[in-house]
Design an enzyme around this catalytic site. Structure first.
Site, PDB file in Angstrom:
ATOM      1  N   ASP A 115       7.056 -27.576  15.486  1.00 54.04           N
ATOM      2  CA  ASP A 115       6.339 -28.597  16.245  1.00 54.04           C
ATOM      3  C   ASP A 115       7.018 -29.950  16.065  1.00 54.04           C
ATOM      4  O   ASP A 115       7.102 -30.470  14.950  1.00 54.04           O
ATOM      5  CB  ASP A 115       4.889 -28.666  15.758  1.00 54.04           C
ATOM      6  CG  ASP A 115       4.016 -29.563  16.629  1.00 54.04           C
ATOM      7  OD1 ASP A 115       4.534 -30.165  17.588  1.00 54.04           O
ATOM      8  OD2 ASP A 115       2.805 -29.649  16.343  1.00 54.04           O
TER       9      ASP A 115
ATOM     10  N   HIS B  50       5.948 -32.625  17.817  1.00 54.39           N
ATOM     11  CA  HIS B  50       4.791 -33.524  17.918  1.00 54.39           C
ATOM     12  C   HIS B  50       5.103 -34.770  18.724  1.00 54.39           C
ATOM     13  O   HIS B  50       4.732 -35.891  18.330  1.00 54.39           O
ATOM     14  CB  HIS B  50       4.241 -33.865  16.535  1.00 54.39           C
ATOM     15  CG  HIS B  50       2.741 -33.825  16.495  1.00 54.39           C
ATOM     16  ND1 HIS B  50       1.965 -34.941  16.256  1.00 54.39           N
ATOM     17  CD2 HIS B  50       1.872 -32.804  16.679  1.00 54.39           C
ATOM     18  CE1 HIS B  50       0.691 -34.602  16.286  1.00 54.39           C
ATOM     19  NE2 HIS B  50       0.611 -33.304  16.543  1.00 54.39           N
TER      20      HIS B  50
ATOM     21  N   GLU C  88      -1.168 -28.771  24.330  1.00 54.38           N
ATOM     22  CA  GLU C  88      -2.409 -28.822  23.562  1.00 54.38           C
ATOM     23  C   GLU C  88      -3.230 -30.055  23.881  1.00 54.38           C
ATOM     24  O   GLU C  88      -4.452 -30.060  23.694  1.00 54.38           O
ATOM     25  CB  GLU C  88      -2.140 -28.741  22.062  1.00 54.38           C
ATOM     26  CG  GLU C  88      -1.495 -29.950  21.450  1.00 54.38           C
ATOM     27  CD  GLU C  88      -1.229 -29.790  19.962  1.00 54.38           C
ATOM     28  OE1 GLU C  88      -1.691 -30.636  19.182  1.00 54.38           O
ATOM     29  OE2 GLU C  88      -0.560 -28.817  19.579  1.00 54.38           O
TER      30      GLU C  88
END
Length: 402
Positions: free
Chosen positions: A210, A212, A262
């Site tokens: 990830d 991010h 997400e």
């Protein structure tokens, strides 16, 4: 059958959760997750002040009509607060419909498309040796896919790395804490991390990572290219997704698979990414993308472009969301993988679940509905306590993407 009562249950058995309970005049009820990490009370207000009063007297079987009522009828469409609230209603209504039918939820979606659901877990450490140990532990626990994060030399704190002896939980303070980030140190370090993991554990385990949202498109392209020798399952959230053209540049420069979504809350957030095939996995969730009704539409669109589902599943989503997601995963034809961060024993004392883990895979269980319930009396023992997500700054003090 009519809706006679709507309850919003807020509790914090280790972290904050918002749960919606819809009760019918026949005594059958359904529950949905309404948790928006770090902004929980915003959804509570939206549910209590606007949605709950309008639900009373409605036919709970009219899931599609109720979804459209709260989406189109609000005029102010989309957004994380509104779509999380709609998702909670939608999940609870699917729970009711499946309970009335006496069937597990996945049967109402069309039945299962697989025998078991592959999940990935998280492995992290302060440095490469500690991270390698964590990966080894995850393999011993049976996981076939592992998200790998590590502390970075010269960077005081790093996303995804837990405090020693604790599970990673980023919402860590009453007001946002601040961390410091160095893109160049990260880009130089990441290939060394995955080279070490592959050297110690070989090529058979699926590895995920990830980013991010922290890179620019060309930086993400550099990272993806540098990680190609280690054939990652995916590189998640390489850039902030507001400018979706940025994914075109990444795609043109690397074959490392890309996952995103997400923080998306509707099909419109991912339409261009899907139709241009700039991503490989869409990570939207039941709770933040408008519930099962909307997530099915996202999955169907994605399937036309060889893109698979990989729903977010961190512990900021309650067991209610995990249960619903697993029923969705059991059905969805273009399934990829499901994230799994185990909830604590305390959390699962408040929420009873029927889903089960075995050797790297989940099954959702055969309980009618989505198979997750909440103990309201026990939940009262764990009152809400404000917890905010951190913010991130570059080494020169510029506010950056967390």
């Amino acid at each position: 059958m009519k809706i006679r009562d709507v309850k919003v249950i807020v509790c914090s058995p280790g972290r904050n959760f918002v749960t919606l309970k819809i009760v019918t005049d026949e005594g059958i009820y359904g529950i949905g997750d309404a948790t928006l990490n770090g902004r929980e009370k915003s959804v509570v207000s939206y549910l209590e002040d606007y949605i709950a009063p309008a639900l009373i007297g409605k036919d709970p079987h009219r899931i599609e009509d109720i979804w459209q009522f709260f989406y189109r009828g609000a005029y102010w469409r989309r957004g994380p607060v509104g779509m999380t609230a709609i998702a909670a209603v939608d999940t609870a209504l699917w729970d009711i419909k499946a309970k009335v039918a006496g069937l597990p939820l996945y049967q109402l979606l069309g039945g299962r498309s697989r025998d078991k659901i592959m999940v990935y877990t998280h492995a992290n450490g302060a440095d490469i040796p500690a991270t390698l140990d964590a990966v080894g532990k995850a393999i011993e626990d049976g996981y076939k896919a592992i998200r790998v994060q590590s502390g970075i030399p010269g960077v005081k704190s790093t996303y995804g790395v837990a405090k020693e002896g604790q599970k990673y939980e980023p919402a860590d303070a009453d007001l946002p804490t601040e961390s410091v980030w160095s893109t160049e140190k990260y880009l130089n370090f990441a290939p060394k991390l995955f080279a070490a993991v592959r050297e110690q554990y070989g090529d058979d385990i699926h590895l995920l990572h990830d980013v991010h949202h922290r890179l620019s498109p060309i930086e993400a392209a550099r990272l993806g290219k540098s990680l190609e020798p280690y054939h990652l399952f995916w590189m998640e959230d390489p850039v902030a997704a507001e400018n979706q053209q940025g994914f075109k540049l990444i795609r043109e420069h690397t074959t490392t698979p890309i996952a995103v979504g997400e923080v998306f809350n509707s099909i419109h957030d991912c339409q261009a990414l899907i139709q241009n095939q700039w991503i490989d996995y869409i990570r939207s969730t039941v709770v933040h993308a408008g519930g099962i009704t909307q997530l099915r539409r996202i999955a169907d669109l994605a399937s036309l472009y060889h893109i698979r589902m990989g729903c977010h599943g961190a512990t900021d989503l309650s067991p209610v969301c995990m249960g619903a997601a697993l029923h969705f995963d059991y059905w969805v034809p273009n399934f990829g993988i499901q994230e799994h961060m185990p909830h604590s024993e305390l959390m699962e004392s408040v929420f009873s679940v029927s889903y089960k883990f075995d050797d790297g895979y989940f099954t959702p269980g055969e309980t009618p509905g989505h198979g997750v319930d909440i103990d309201e009396e026990l939940a009262k023992k764990y009152p809400y306590k404000r917890a905010c997500l951190p913010v991130n700054r570059l080494e020169d003090g510029t506010l950056w993407h967390w």
